[in-house]
Design an enzyme around this catalytic site. Structure first.
Site, mmCIF file in Angstrom:
data_model
loop_
_atom_site.group_PDB
_atom_site.id
_atom_site.type_symbol
_atom_site.label_atom_id
_atom_site.label_comp_id
_atom_site.label_asym_id
_atom_site.label_seq_id
_atom_site.Cartn_x
_atom_site.Cartn_y
_atom_site.Cartn_z
ATOM 1 N N CYS A 41 -27.048 48.969 -31.787
ATOM 2 C CA CYS A 41 -27.225 50.161 -32.217
ATOM 3 C C CYS A 41 -27.008 51.161 -31.146
ATOM 4 O O CYS A 41 -27.333 52.331 -31.066
ATOM 5 C CB CYS A 41 -28.772 50.273 -32.019
ATOM 6 S SG CYS A 41 -29.505 49.926 -30.913
ATOM 7 N N GLY A 98 -27.448 46.866 -26.843
ATOM 8 C CA GLY A 98 -27.781 47.916 -26.213
ATOM 9 C C GLY A 98 -26.559 48.080 -26.029
ATOM 10 O O GLY A 98 -26.071 47.814 -25.110
ATOM 11 N N GLY A 153 6.347 66.732 -33.440
ATOM 12 C CA GLY A 153 6.922 68.114 -33.302
ATOM 13 C C GLY A 153 6.629 67.607 -30.501
ATOM 14 O O GLY A 153 6.976 68.272 -30.369
ATOM 15 N N LYS A 176 11.369 57.710 -38.242
ATOM 16 C CA LYS A 176 12.973 59.179 -38.980
ATOM 17 C C LYS A 176 13.969 57.597 -39.722
ATOM 18 O O LYS A 176 14.944 58.235 -40.758
ATOM 19 C CB LYS A 176 12.939 59.650 -37.626
ATOM 20 C CG LYS A 176 14.365 60.842 -38.623
ATOM 21 C CD LYS A 176 14.184 62.222 -37.382
ATOM 22 C CE LYS A 176 13.039 62.722 -37.580
ATOM 23 N NZ LYS A 176 12.678 63.941 -35.930
ATOM 24 N N HIS A 227 -29.042 63.486 -22.523
ATOM 25 C CA HIS A 227 -30.017 64.558 -23.724
ATOM 26 C C HIS A 227 -30.042 64.914 -24.258
ATOM 27 O O HIS A 227 -29.569 65.006 -25.586
ATOM 28 C CB HIS A 227 -30.967 64.959 -22.622
ATOM 29 C CG HIS A 227 -32.434 64.885 -23.771
ATOM 30 N ND1 HIS A 227 -31.627 66.436 -23.942
ATOM 31 C CD2 HIS A 227 -33.438 65.064 -24.066
ATOM 32 C CE1 HIS A 227 -32.754 66.862 -24.730
ATOM 33 N NE2 HIS A 227 -33.940 65.735 -25.054
ATOM 34 N N MET A 236 8.262 65.259 -29.689
ATOM 35 C CA MET A 236 10.138 65.005 -28.383
ATOM 36 C C MET A 236 10.709 66.007 -29.317
ATOM 37 O O MET A 236 10.560 66.945 -30.170
ATOM 38 C CB MET A 236 10.152 63.680 -28.906
ATOM 39 C CG MET A 236 8.463 62.300 -28.008
ATOM 40 S SD MET A 236 9.048 60.752 -28.349
ATOM 41 C CE MET A 236 8.515 60.484 -30.737
ATOM 42 N N ARG A 250 18.435 63.378 -33.130
ATOM 43 C CA ARG A 250 16.583 63.742 -33.454
ATOM 44 C C ARG A 250 15.988 62.456 -33.081
ATOM 45 O O ARG A 250 16.022 60.888 -33.077
ATOM 46 C CB ARG A 250 16.305 63.305 -34.478
ATOM 47 C CG ARG A 250 17.087 65.484 -35.414
ATOM 48 C CD ARG A 250 17.183 65.115 -37.300
ATOM 49 N NE ARG A 250 18.506 65.992 -37.561
ATOM 50 C CZ ARG A 250 17.571 67.426 -38.109
ATOM 51 N NH1 ARG A 250 16.149 66.751 -38.063
ATOM 52 N NH2 ARG A 250 18.357 68.056 -38.032
ATOM 53 N N TYR A 306 -25.261 43.732 -38.805
ATOM 54 C CA TYR A 306 -25.323 45.851 -38.864
ATOM 55 C C TYR A 306 -24.434 46.070 -38.102
ATOM 56 O O TYR A 306 -24.874 45.042 -36.832
ATOM 57 C CB TYR A 306 -26.504 45.933 -39.797
ATOM 58 C CG TYR A 306 -27.473 45.848 -38.870
ATOM 59 C CD1 TYR A 306 -27.847 46.568 -37.291
ATOM 60 C CD2 TYR A 306 -28.996 44.967 -38.746
ATOM 61 C CE1 TYR A 306 -28.559 47.445 -37.250
ATOM 62 C CE2 TYR A 306 -29.612 44.715 -37.658
ATOM 63 C CZ TYR A 306 -29.582 45.462 -36.473
ATOM 64 O OH TYR A 306 -30.604 45.414 -35.619
ATOM 65 N N GLU A 334 -29.024 44.740 -23.814
ATOM 66 C CA GLU A 334 -28.200 45.600 -22.544
ATOM 67 C C GLU A 334 -28.462 44.943 -21.743
ATOM 68 O O GLU A 334 -27.664 45.913 -20.328
ATOM 69 C CB GLU A 334 -28.946 46.465 -23.170
ATOM 70 C CG GLU A 334 -30.615 46.800 -23.231
ATOM 71 C CD GLU A 334 -31.225 48.559 -23.084
ATOM 72 O OE1 GLU A 334 -30.690 49.118 -23.313
ATOM 73 O OE2 GLU A 334 -32.360 47.757 -23.815
#
Length: 870
Positions: free
Chosen positions: A817, A751, A103, A24, A454, A105, A94, A837, A730
């Site tokens: 993944c 993993g 909104g 602001k 699951h 503060m 302000r 990837y 993993e």
């Protein structure tokens, strides 16, 4: 001036920018320098807030003198004195953080009024009603913000007065009515605080500044920062602004304007206006505002000036603006401009339009979109204009929203869902046996389970909303009822769930359909020109694969073969294999499963023609395919269930340990993969790109033996079929000894779900909703490590694995993944590591594509990325 400056006038240059002056303050300073009509004032910096918070809520040394110095300068500019009883200078206080928190503060208006000054203001303006209206507003706002008085006490007094006068609107109260209201408000203030309303203007200002600093740590502000990942250490600035009055009469007013529609991104006039009102009347909904276009008839000159100013500001900031303004006696003043909060649809459309308009570059357009927002475009969402109340909360396990009738078992879900009813499957926790019901349900709600349960995994794969681990949910299967907190519902009653927030709502709430459109494709296409990280999808069915390809996936990074065993026609055969007394019995059952597996793989290879498909061999422990022991059909099954029981199955006989103990299982799967690849190539003349992945490898010898098994079976079936053989990383040991394991691997796929559990020693289902919630709320952890990669721990293990794996094999293909593959910060980390990837659920592929593009732009030092705020 002190050595450390804490205060800057709006017309003073400052090198601190948004981080120092807050959004602001920077906006007011820039608008002042642009010549936009802005009230005079000054900003107390975020440095002062941080010093206040670290000094046991004491204002830093020298700040009071600085404020006084700038207050005197403000008096000279306005020709009025703060605290004067004749014609007083009034100010607003302000908040304004570096990152917009609308909104969250506090603000206080009309500071400087007291019992005498209100008379002076009335005399100077010739408007008793305006003066009294301003004073009663000050008492209420000051009482609520500074002293914590419940707002309903003031609101009830106002309501009672209007009722006694027979009017419905505040503006219908006369000056004398408001004088009576002032007396009532002062009495409320004294009852609540034990003191009279403060009459010293400078004392009002000091306490107001403290209160705005304190509002940085208000519960709602903390929750907002958690939701939007905003640092607690930023603090808020405080802006002290000369009051301009929209409540002076018919030639005054206040409003909010957007330079484009924040819901759609369409250009045009959008906003609201209230005549004879102050700003909080619009924001708080105290009165019903009018469309901004109505301002043209009431205040035509100010309206034209506003339109011109909106055009200038959007051109200057090169972004959609959210503007607060006041008109005082036909004179326009802007109180704030900021980058507008907008829906994903609006963000995408406005970014594309601004490129075509020449306002921003394509690179800036890509960086403008918050990747996490794209969920809004890919799933139904709750209508933001609807009214509703949250009955309970759970984990936001799969995004999107759904309304439907409560059903308590999978069979009912399948029957009613396939008949065209929208149903929400409500379960303690879902199992593989529930898959037919999950397919037909519009959404899933569970009392137990976490983000990798699951229900959560299946829901994300299907693109269905899911709320998991809802502690307030209890289920009475006998009575066919559920209880959410204190409210009981019967099967057939309607629920709405929001899988993006974890909200559970009783009754039907309107939904908004997904809005995938050409603008999104355009943005993603521009991003694809820059990203180096490929994006694959986790997909277990041809339908998932097709959906992933539709969203731009460049292959499948995780195909979980165990999900194929869950189908109704296969589960009995899987159980036959598990219950077999010896290898011959297992092989006989596996021979029955092989055609099913081969058919599944053929369909997926065809759906992903020309793109890589990574197939993970069986991973979960065998007991997961058997019913609970109390549902065993005979003694033989009960005995086998007991044999397979483990104290900690996640670290037990699963993954490659299954394949080594019972190699016939992995032999069948490899055989099915190779046969499927050969069949598809013969049918389509296009060879599938096959990657066979062995899970949970921690030792070099495990993968050496499993690679040997893979090569042997492939040679037996079809020596001409090309494939890669790799492993899922993993376990911490796999990361540390990656140089050894890489000698037998063509690729690694991290993993990260299980790697996070094993590295941190957290059981995800036990952590989320329990101690992990406390850790996050109490600041022990900043982020949920199951949502965003723990860079300092899990990330370091990944870094070690990358460096050591590629030291052994420089061309080792590397991917991820886990669900982290669809989380923007985690995608950026994967880009930094140099992975090839990421892979995520199909519906998060666009998000990952965008996040990968943004990571590439950021790492290349693209000027446009920095200009857009990254």
């Amino acid at each position: 001036m002190p050595a450390h400056r804490y205060v800057y006038d709006f017309d003073e240059p400052s090198e601190g920018g948004r981080e120092l002056l807050g959004g602001k303050g920077v906006g007011l300073a820039e608008m002042t320098q642009l010549g936009v009509p802005v009230p005079a004032g000054f900003t107390i910096t975020t440095d002062a807030c941080r010093a206040y918070r670290s000094n046991d809520k004491a204002l830093p040394d020298g700040l009071a003198d600085e404020v006084e110095h700038h207050l005197e300068a403000l008096e000279r500019k306005t020709g009025k004195r703060f605290g004067d009883t004749g014609d007083p200078l009034l100010v607003s206080v302000r908040s304004g953080a570096a990152v917009s928190m609308p909104g969250m503060m506090d603000t206080i208006l009309n500071l400087g009024l007291n019992d005498e000054a209100v008379q002076g203001l009335a005399g100077a303006t010739g408007n008793d009603r305006f003066a009294n209206d301003s004073y009663r507003r000050l008492i209420q706002m000051y009482g609520e913000v500074v002293d914590g008085i419940a707002g309903h006490r003031f609101e009830q007094a106002l309501t009672d007065l209007k009722k006694s006068r027979g009017v419905s609107q505040d503006v219908d109260l006369a000056a004398e009515d408001l004088a009576e209201l002032i007396a009532t408000y002062k009495q409320i203030y004294e009852e609540e605080t034990g003191e009279s309303f403060p009459q010293d203007a400078r004392d009002q200002l000091k306490r107001a500044v403290n209160a705005v600093f304190d509002s940085w740590d208000a519960p709602r502000a903390i929750v907002y920062r958690r939701r939007y990942d905003i640092s607690d250490e930023l603090g808020t600035a405080v802006n002290v602004v000369q009051m301009v009055f929209g409540n002076k009469g018919g030639e005054s007013g206040t409003g909010v304007a957007f330079t484009r529609d924040p819901s759609t991104g369409e250009p045009g006039l959008y906003g609201e206006f209230l005549a004879n009102a102050q700003g909080e009347d619009v924001v708080a909904g105290i009165r019903t505002p009018e469309p901004l276009a109505h301002m043209e008839q009431k205040l035509p000159a100010a309206f034209e000036q506003l339109l011109e100013t909106m055009r200038r500001l959007e051109g200057h900031y090169r972004d959609m603006q959210d503007i607060e303004f006041t008109v005082e006696d036909n004179a326009l003043y802007l109180l704030q401009t900021r980058s507008a909060k907008r829906t994903a649809a609006a963000a995408v459309k406005s970014a594309v339009d601004m490129v075509h308009e020449g306002l921003i570059s394509r690179e800036e357009a890509v960086t403008r979109i918050d990747p996490a927002q794209l969920d809004q475009l890919l799933h139904p969402m709750i209508d933001p204009t609807a009214d509703w109340e949250v009955a309970a909360k759970g984990l936001n396990a799969s995004p999107g929203a759904a309304c439907g009738k409560v059903v308590l078992d999978a069979d009912t879900a399948e029957r009613r869902g396939s008949a065209g009813e929208s149903v929400i499957l409500v379960r303690w926790e879902t199992t593989p046996d529930d898959i037919h019901g999950l397919i037909q349900a519009a959404g899933i709600l569970t009392a137990h389970g976490g983000m990798t349960s699951h229900a959560a995994v299946v829901a994300r794969g299907m693109g269905k909303p899911c709320v998991a681990g809802c502690d307030a949910l209890s289920i009475d299967q006998d009575a066919r009822t559920i209880t959410l907190g204190a409210q009981t519902l019967s099967e057939g009653d309607v629920l709405t769930i929001d899988g993006g927030t974890g909200a559970v709502i009783i009754g039907e709430v309107p939904l908004v359909a997904p809005e995938v459109n050409d603008d999104l494709e355009t943005i993603l296409g521009w991003g694809d020109e820059h990203r180096t990280l490929k994006v694959r999808a986790n997909a277990d069915t041809p339908e998932d694969a097709a959906k992933a390809r539709e969203f731009g996936a460049q292959g499948i990074g995780l195909c979980r073969t165990e999900h194929m065993f869950m189908a109704e026609d296969r589960l009995p055969v899987v159980r036959e294999m598990i219950l077999a007394d010896g290898e011959d019995g297992r092989r006989a059952a596996l021979d029955k499963l092989l055609p099913f597996q081969q058919g599944d793989f053929e369909a997926i290879f065809e759906a992903m023609a020309g793109l890589p498909v990574t197939i993970r061999l069986l991973d979960p422990p065998l007991h997961e395919f058997l019913p609970p022991i109390d549902q065993a059909t005979d003694e033989r099954m009960r005995r086998r269930i007991k044999q397979l029981q483990e104290s900690n199955p996640m670290l037990g006989t699963r993954g490659c340990r299954l394949g080594l103990q019972w190699p016939e299982i992995y032999e069948m799967q490899v055989r099915a993969i190779i046969r499927a690849a050969r069949a598809v190539e013969q049918r389509t003349a296009e060879a599938p790109v096959v990657e066979i992945m062995h899970p949970l490898v921690g030792f070099e010898e495990e993968l050496r033996r499993l690679r040997e098994l893979t090569v042997r079976v492939a040679e037996e079936e079809a020596p001409e079929v090309e494939y890669l053989c790799g492993t899922m990383i993993e376990l911490p040991r796999a990361c540390i000894r990656a140089d050894e394991i890489a000698g037998h691997a063509d690729f690694f796929s991290f993993g990260t779900n299980d790697l996070t559990q094993t590295a941190l020693g957290f059981s995800r289902d036990d952590a989320e909703g329990k101690f992990l919630t406390y850790y996050l709320e109490d600041g022990i952890l900043e982020k949920n490590p199951f949502e965003t990669i723990d860079v300092g721990g899990v990330g370091d293990l990944m870094r070690i694995a990358v460096e050591r794996g590629r030291r052994t094999k420089p061309d080792l293909k590397l991917g991820i993944c886990g669900e982290h593959g669809g989380e923007p910060k985690s995608v950026a980390f994967c880009h930094e590591l140099g992975l090839d990837y990421v892979s995520c659920s199909p519906y998060r592929v666009p998000l990952a594509r965008l996040a990968a593009a943004q990571a590439a732009l950021a790492s290349s030092g693209t000027a446009a990325y920095a200009a857009a705020g990254g």
